[in-house]
Each structure stands twice: as C-alpha cells, then as structure tokens.
Design an enzyme around this catalytic site. Sequence first.
Site, PDB file in Angstrom:
ATOM      1  N   TYR A   1       0.850  -1.189   0.000  1.00 41.04           N
ATOM      2  CA  TYR A   1       0.000   0.000   0.000  1.00 41.04           C
ATOM      3  C   TYR A   1       0.891   1.247   0.000  1.00 41.04           C
ATOM      4  O   TYR A   1       2.043   1.209   0.464  1.00 41.04           O
ATOM      5  CB  TYR A   1      -0.914  -0.001   1.232  1.00 41.04           C
ATOM      6  CG  TYR A   1      -0.170   0.237   2.524  1.00 41.04           C
ATOM      7  CD1 TYR A   1      -0.131   1.500   3.101  1.00 41.04           C
ATOM      8  CD2 TYR A   1       0.514  -0.796   3.162  1.00 41.04           C
ATOM      9  CE1 TYR A   1       0.574   1.725   4.274  1.00 41.04           C
ATOM     10  CE2 TYR A   1       1.210  -0.594   4.330  1.00 41.04           C
ATOM     11  CZ  TYR A   1       1.242   0.676   4.886  1.00 41.04           C
ATOM     12  OH  TYR A   1       1.950   0.894   6.047  1.00 41.04           O
ATOM     13  N   CYS A   2       0.368   2.337  -0.528  1.00 38.66           N
ATOM     14  CA  CYS A   2       1.097   3.625  -0.542  1.00 38.66           C
ATOM     15  C   CYS A   2       2.575   3.408  -0.875  1.00 38.66           C
ATOM     16  O   CYS A   2       3.465   3.877  -0.190  1.00 38.66           O
ATOM     17  CB  CYS A   2       0.953   4.327   0.818  1.00 38.66           C
ATOM     18  SG  CYS A   2       1.463   6.074   0.821  1.00 38.66           S
TER      19      CYS A   2
END
Length: 273
Positions: A161-162
């Site tokens: 994620y991110c």
Amino acid sequence: MPPDRENDMSRQHELTQEDRSKLGAPARDEAMRDSRTEASYWLSRELSLFGDVMEQGGAAALVWTSADALVVSRRDTRLPYFKQSVAKMEREYSTPVFVRESGGTAVRVGPGVVNVALVYCHPRGCMEAFDVGYGELLRLVTYGLSDLGLCLELGAVDGAYCDGAHNLVSRGLKIAGTAQRRSARKFGATLVHGSLLVSVDLPSMIAQLNDFYTTAGAPTQYLASACTTVERELNLVASSDAGTNNLVGAVQSRIQACAKRWTMIRKFDQDCA
C-alpha cells in the site's frame, strides 16, 4: 497557536457533519474532534509545527499514536466517489477519514501504529535534496529500534500500500509508509513523516484499504504479504528479548527519545551554520 486557529486546521482534515448526514455516515461528536486520541489532532499539530519552522526556523519532532483512522492525501479526495467511500469507512468500519497535507496514498493509523514526524528548516535557507528528509527519518527509526535487532532500509515493495521508493523496509517487506511536504518560503522547511506498523492485523488493514479505493472508483490490489510489522519481525530475531505486551509503548518510547536527540542536534547544527 491560538485555539480557534488550531480548531480550524483540524476541521480541514475531515468531512463536515453536513457531508456525513447527506451520505448516511454517522455524525461524530464535535467535542471529541480535538481529542488527543484523534488522528486529526496530531495532523494539525504537524502542520502547526511546519508553519512555525517555516516562519521562525529551528526543528521539531512528534511521535504519536491515535484511534483507528484512514489518512489520505489531497489526491485521493479527487477520486470520483471519494465522499461515498468515506461514508462507507465510517458506517461499516467505524473508521473516520482525515486528509494530510503531503503526498502518497491512504494509510491506516491506530493504536498499533507509531507515527513519527520530523520538521526542520534548511541550512542558510537552501532547500536540501528530496531524499534527505527520508534519510533522516530512516536513521532515527533505525537507531530507535537497533537494540531490538531490527535493520531497516529505504525501498519500493511490489504490492505494498502507498508504495514508493522511500518505504521503510525490513527484509524486503514494507514496515512503514512515508511522505513529506516542503516549502521554500522564508527559512524553507520540510515535514517528513512515517507510519510504523508495530502491532497490526495486516490482512484486515489491507482489505480495508482495498475496499476504500474500490468504493472510491480506483480499485487497488494491495497485498498483505508485501508488508510486515515490528511484532512479526521480532519473532524472527532470536537475540531480541522484547515482549509483546507493551510493544507499542516500548517502540514509541525508544523513538521518542531518539526524536528528542535529533531535535537538539538539528537546532545545534543550524545555530552553528
């Protein structure tokens, strides 16, 4: 900072109560908005310190945890069904959504995540290279965790994620997301922050992030297997005697001590420049 200004800064990080009502999200107690258990309180503190350093110079650090929340970037707010997704997060996950003033994509914070923010001005008013702030954050967190036997590095992780080149990574797995904001005004300032996963249910966290983006109109396929936590890593370090009962508090205390030393050194170096 005057209380009314800090309240205004806090409110910019979340949907209004009117927005929540229209979208079917539960109303939230206004009296709790500036509580230190709320991520919005700490995001406002970070911005306040950023403004102070930009105007006056110096350096500052914050190390904090909060109640569960999703923290997204301004870019996320432009997704086609952003408000509908915010409403779903609050309605189905009891998770408020706040907006940070830095790049990247959504992260989840909460009691098992230790957040670190470093704010500093630049030598003689000259902006430092983009990577410098991430290096400072890496060194501080690594030093804080060194007696636990963990060794971190910066790097991208497929499926995380991110994701980006400045994740904090342990054994090839993402253990913290990072982002920064910079300004060249007056002294010039950098705010670099990271969210360190200490004790987190990774499958649950990743499922929620994927649901957030799918509902917002930008489906993602983040993988829990691309991430790790301090708790998991300690199980792989035979020399570590750290327990898990108060692991988050222990990690926070270690990093807080390092942050205090970092602030003193940064200010000293600036005074001598």
